[in-house]
Write a protein that holds these residues in place. Structure first.
Motif, PDB file in Angstrom:
ATOM      1  N   SER A  99      18.621  55.371   9.797  1.00  0.00           N
ATOM      2  CA  SER A  99      18.061  56.459   8.992  1.00  0.00           C
ATOM      3  C   SER A  99      18.579  56.403   7.562  1.00  0.00           C
ATOM      4  O   SER A  99      17.850  56.680   6.615  1.00  0.00           O
ATOM      5  CB  SER A  99      18.360  57.820   9.631  1.00  0.00           C
ATOM      6  N   LYS A 110      21.844  68.787   0.723  1.00  0.00           N
ATOM      7  CA  LYS A 110      22.096  70.208   0.901  1.00  0.00           C
ATOM      8  C   LYS A 110      23.173  70.507  -0.129  1.00  0.00           C
ATOM      9  O   LYS A 110      24.304  70.077   0.026  1.00  0.00           O
ATOM     10  CB  LYS A 110      22.631  70.435   2.311  1.00  0.00           C
ATOM     11  N   ASP A 115      22.342  65.644   3.498  1.00  0.00           N
ATOM     12  CA  ASP A 115      22.008  66.399   4.701  1.00  0.00           C
ATOM     13  C   ASP A 115      21.659  65.414   5.823  1.00  0.00           C
ATOM     14  O   ASP A 115      20.506  65.049   6.011  1.00  0.00           O
ATOM     15  CB  ASP A 115      20.827  67.321   4.384  1.00  0.00           C
ATOM     16  N   TYR A 116      22.704  64.977   6.539  1.00  0.00           N
ATOM     17  CA  TYR A 116      22.495  63.936   7.543  1.00  0.00           C
ATOM     18  C   TYR A 116      21.575  64.395   8.665  1.00  0.00           C
ATOM     19  O   TYR A 116      20.825  63.605   9.227  1.00  0.00           O
ATOM     20  CB  TYR A 116      23.836  63.463   8.114  1.00  0.00           C
ATOM     21  N   LYS A 117      21.652  65.674   8.961  1.00  0.00           N
ATOM     22  CA  LYS A 117      20.862  66.178  10.070  1.00  0.00           C
ATOM     23  C   LYS A 117      19.370  66.077   9.747  1.00  0.00           C
ATOM     24  O   LYS A 117      18.577  65.591  10.535  1.00  0.00           O
ATOM     25  CB  LYS A 117      21.247  67.639  10.347  1.00  0.00           C
ATOM     26  N   LYS A 118      19.048  66.492   8.534  1.00  0.00           N
ATOM     27  CA  LYS A 118      17.643  66.442   8.115  1.00  0.00           C
ATOM     28  C   LYS A 118      17.178  64.987   8.029  1.00  0.00           C
ATOM     29  O   LYS A 118      16.082  64.631   8.426  1.00  0.00           O
ATOM     30  CB  LYS A 118      17.493  67.124   6.755  1.00  0.00           C
ATOM     31  N   ARG A 120      18.136  62.532   9.729  1.00  0.00           N
ATOM     32  CA  ARG A 120      17.924  62.016  11.059  1.00  0.00           C
ATOM     33  C   ARG A 120      16.608  62.545  11.627  1.00  0.00           C
ATOM     34  O   ARG A 120      15.813  61.803  12.201  1.00  0.00           O
ATOM     35  CB  ARG A 120      19.098  62.474  11.929  1.00  0.00           C
ATOM     36  N   GLN A 121      16.393  63.857  11.390  1.00  0.00           N
ATOM     37  CA  GLN A 121      15.193  64.473  11.939  1.00  0.00           C
ATOM     38  C   GLN A 121      13.928  63.902  11.292  1.00  0.00           C
ATOM     39  O   GLN A 121      12.983  63.537  11.978  1.00  0.00           O
ATOM     40  CB  GLN A 121      15.235  65.983  11.688  1.00  0.00           C
ATOM     41  N   ASP A 137      20.310  56.297  14.572  1.00  0.00           N
ATOM     42  CA  ASP A 137      21.760  56.226  14.372  1.00  0.00           C
ATOM     43  C   ASP A 137      22.329  54.825  14.537  1.00  0.00           C
ATOM     44  O   ASP A 137      23.483  54.574  14.217  1.00  0.00           O
ATOM     45  CB  ASP A 137      22.469  57.148  15.376  1.00  0.00           C
TER      46      ASP A 137
END
Ligand code: ATP
Ligand code: MG
Lengths: 505, 325
Positions: A99, A110, A115-118, A120-121, A137
């Protein structure tokens, strides 16, 4: 062709020291079409695209994009203006995750933090939309070349560009991923995106192209709608003469077993692989991406640790722990990853040709012999280079591949393993390489050909080993070869279901 | 045509810079272009130059060696201690014999090679960055030298001092040694399999390995060579001044050596190095040092100019030797 063009390039000239790569070339692309560029290795296709996206500054010529004259100074500028490119030579950041590679340089933030979560999503969403099966990942370096290629494709498309350039995107893919790519391309077309497509694979070109432009030696030859062209006509225009696409298989006597691989394992990638290779035989390896073919060859060659099993050469067990040991046993491996472990980019064509053979040049090294050997392979493989002292990274992709093949042929191996040998190689040169492989077999050498192109494996091999998820699932003799059967073994589920049917009968 | 000219300029830039500097210095100061001054210049640069040939090999393989100066100090002290007069009250080794110079020098070089072997093995097998490994080695070797002797090792025998301060036919031995090392370096890089392997490793170590080159063994040899050059530098330093002070001998020499190799076009991205380039790099820095001193320019100004030249040369070099994406 009455619609107006989204892109018009006119009179493009690009000179490098010693070569005129482009000499007044033109290209006109309609929106919502697939426009294919064709030409031999070194014809200037990649260079033309690099001039378009601002990687190279053209010496002359004009570019009109969406009705206005443009001249990008960097690829970022071109990207922001809606032109993205999948490069022929991959350049992944190996230590980072999938990613992170997709969002490289434009990571969602962020505040001031990534913003790793975003990230990834968004990545999962993209993969889902395109039907790509990848773990965001996973570290890039753990992927096969084919998967890296898919990441590049996803990345290029994620920019929502108006023009997507694909420079030999399928050279590292197998059929199923090629289908994914074609589906993606169809969706792009529906969104009125223009795709500029470069490939040497005739059948796929005729499947997806709307227009075909042909180039030869840095000059523009023609542009036509694909439906008005035939394969033979394209080849004739590309090379300026007629050639047969496939080199006919030569019959040669198959001798005793030279290489015996017995229950070879390496981690999770290679599981108890067994096969035999005879002198004078060409053994093909087929399978889908991730089938473990490359990993099997790397294990035999000492590039990755063997975790089980044994390898015998001429009946004697050998313990090959490094490529050096492999060379001592007269094994050569032309690897699949040209940039990663193939070329020495900043060094000369000469250096790249002789590097695997250094020990034969004595002390002090015989520079004259090095030059003579290099010249021999430049001639034999018709390598297009301004001189043998040019940096190999300045050669076109196909010509780099030829130099690497020359490197291994020069070591005069008894067992030659070639992994995707004709990757990025034009039709004429491909037939030539098949002829060389065939001649070597005739001279009693043993050869393994790993290829994702079924016609190639089927065309050159005496027998074909088929792998699936690290295991050998089938071995077929030449007389029993069929595309369907290979695909069945390659996607093991179907073989199993077939045998169940048999049981039911 | 213009492309050809550009290529000529970029290939020979370094020599043009050197020639320009020499001309400027000769005009600015009448004493610059005299035989005696140029001899001083060469004698002053020779030791750093020898170390530059050492570290150039490391840089060629994408490495570095920060331990050169400290290894020189250690070797200078140890081999020097073996050639002090037996009746000398301030002798470093309380007992023991006085060795003939060749034996003491040989022991010093062997010590250097052994240190290099250890450094190389650590870099090759643990894959830690050369920067870290050699930084550690620098601290260790400097400390070891000081523990070996807490005062200068002095009164070195005349035969030991010959290499560092003798003359043959009026030419300082130190300059002759420098030239010999330059020729050997050139021969290794251009005419041996070892040299060729280093280029391959620097350009793409993965590909070099696949091509059957034993990367680890070659890396060890590289650091043996580096430390050997440092050891030779240590012997010459001790010989030049007749004594060797473990706490100051060779201090910061590695930085000058790295600077010379870098200005000489040795690329820190690996795979690029030429002996003629390194020679030019050594001379450029030498001419600046020497010329500005003659002109009475302040030391700080000299260093600022050197800093600019080092950074500038790398900027130019990066333009020329990018590994293309
Ligand atoms: N950076 C460069 N420096 C010098 N020469 C170059 C450079 N890039 C390309 N060339 C030369 O320009 C010519 C055209 O190369 P290009 O890569 O465009 O070919 P191509 O049509 O894409 O071939 P392939 O099918 O093999 O990828 C070649 O002769 C190549 O050697
Ligand atoms: Mg190309």
């Amino acid at each position: 062709m009455s619609e107006k063009y989204i892109l018009e390039m006119q009179g493009i000239v690009k000179e490098f020291p010693g070569v005129k790569a482009l000499n007044g070339v033109q290209l006109k692309v309609r929106p919502g079409t697939v426009h294919t560029l064709m030409g031999e290795n070194g014809a200037g296709k990649s260079t033309l695209m690099k001039c378009l996206i601002g990687m190279y500054a053209a010496n002359a010529g004009t570019i009109t994009y969406k009705g206005r004259a443009v001249k990008y100074k960097s690829t970022e500028e071109a990207l922001n203006d809606g032109i993205s490119m999948i490069h022929q030579e991959l350049s992944p950041v190996l230590e980072r995750s999938v990613s992170e590679n997709v969002w490289l340089g434009r990571e969602p933030k962020k505040g001031i933090f990534i913003d790793y979560k975003k990230m990834r999503q968004d990545c999962l969403e993209l993969f889902g939309k395109m039907g790509v099966d990848l773990n965001p990942d996973e570290k890039m370096k753990n992927l096969t070349v084919a998967k890296m290629q898919m990441v590049e494709i996803v990345k290029a498309i994620s920019y929502n560009s108006s023009i997507v350039i694909m420079d030999e995107p399928t050279s590292a893919l197998t059929d199923s991923e090629v289908e994914d790519l074609f589906r993606i391309i169809a969706e792009l077309k529906a969104k009125d995106v223009a795709v500029i497509y470069i490939s040497h694979k005739m059948d796929e070109i005729f499947r997806i192209s709307d227009d075909i432009s042909i180039f030869r030696d840095g000059t523009y030859i023609s542009t036509d709608q694909a439906c008005n062209l035939t394969q033979d006509e394209v080849i004739k225009r590309m090379v300026g003469r007629e050639i047969t696409e496939m080199f006919p298989k030569q019959e040669c006597g198959i001798g005793e077993v030279i290489l015996k691989v017995d229950k070879l394992s390496s981690g999770k990638a290679v599981k108890e692989v067994s096969f035999e290779l005879h002198k004078g035989e060409i053994l093909g390896f087929a399978g889908l991406v991730g089938a473990g073919r490359t990993e099997t060859m790397e294990t035999i060659f000492g590039m990755r640790p063997k975790t089980g099993g044994a390898v015998y050469i001429n009946g004697k067990e050998v313990n090959i722990k490094s490529p050096q040991d492999a060379a001592a046993n007269k094994i050569a491996l032309l690897t699949e990853d040209r940039r990663g472990n193939g070329i020495l980019g900043i060094l000369s064509v000469k250096f790249n040709t002789v590097v695997a053979n250094l020990k034969t040049y004595g002390f002090p090294v015989d520079s004259k012999k090095m030059a003579a050997d290099t010249q021999e392979y430049i001639d034999r493989l018709s390598i297009k280079t301004p001189s043998m002292d040019a940096q190999i990274q300045d050669l076109s992709g196909g010509n780099q591949q030829k130099v690497l093949l020359g490197r291994w042929l020069l070591t005069d191996p008894d067992i030659l393993i070639v992994d995707e040998p004709t990757r990025g190689i034009d039709v004429g040169a491909k037939a030539e390489i098949h002829r060389i492989i065939s001649d070597l077999a005739k001279a009693g050498k043993a050869i393994i050909v790993v290829s994702s192109e079924l016609p190639e494996v089927m065309g050159v091999s005496d027998r074909v080993v088929i792998m699936h998820e690290g295991r050998v699932t089938g071995v077929l003799d030449r007389c029993n070869l069929s595309q369907e059967l290979i695909m069945k073994y390659a996607t093991k589920e179907e073989v199993e279901s077939k045998s169940m049917v048999r049981e039911g009968e | 045509m213009s492309i050809q000219r550009k290529k000529f300029l970029s290939d020979n830039m370094i020599w043009l810079v050197l020639i320009a500097l020499v001309i400027i210095m000769s005009i600015a100061n009448r004493n610059f272009a005299t035989v005696s001054n140029l001899t001083t210049l060469l004698t002053g640069e020779a030791i750093k130059g020898i170390m530059a040939f050492g570290v150039a090999f490391a840089i060629l393989t994408k490495g570095i060696d920060l331990s050169l100066g400290a290894v020189a100090a250690l070797v200078g002290a140890v081999s020097g201690a073996l050639v002090q007069p037996t009746d000398f009250a301030m002798r470093t080794l309380s007992s023991g014999v006085r060795l003939p110079a060749p034996a003491a020098i040989l022991i010093g070089l062997l010590l250097g090679a052994a240190i290099g072997g250890c450094i190389g093995a650590i870099i090759a097998y643990t894959e830690i960055p050369a920067f870290i490994a050699t930084l550690g080695a620098q601290l260790i070797c400097r400390a070891a030298a000081k523990m070996f002797s807490n005062r200068p090792v002095s009164k070195l025998s005349d035969d030991y001092r010959f290499l560092g301060s003798g003359r043959v036919l009026g030419i300082p031995m130190i300059v002759i040694v420098f030239i010999i090392i330059a020729v050997i370096s050139w021969f290794i890089l251009v005419h041996t399999r070892f040299g060729k392997s280093l280029y391959a490793i620097g350009a793409n170590s993965q590909a070099a390995r696949v091509a059957g080159i034993n990367v680890n063994a070659n890396l060890i040899k590289v650091y043996v060579w580096c430390s050997l050059m440092a050891a030779l530098g240590g012997v010459l330093l001790a010989g030049r001044s007749g004594s060797s002070d473990p706490s100051t001998s060779g201090l910061n020499y590695e930085l000058d050596a790295i600077a010379a190799a870098t200005v000489g076009g040795t690329s820190h991205t690996g795979g690029v190095c030429s002996v003629t380039g390194v020679i030019a790099g050594i001379l450029i820095l030498g001419v600046i040092n020497n010329g500005l001193v003659l002109m009475g320019v302040d030391d700080n100004m000299t260093n600022i100019l050197k800093g600019i030249i080092i950074i500038g040369s790398v900027v130019l070099d990066m333009r020329k030797n990018i590994k293309k994406v």
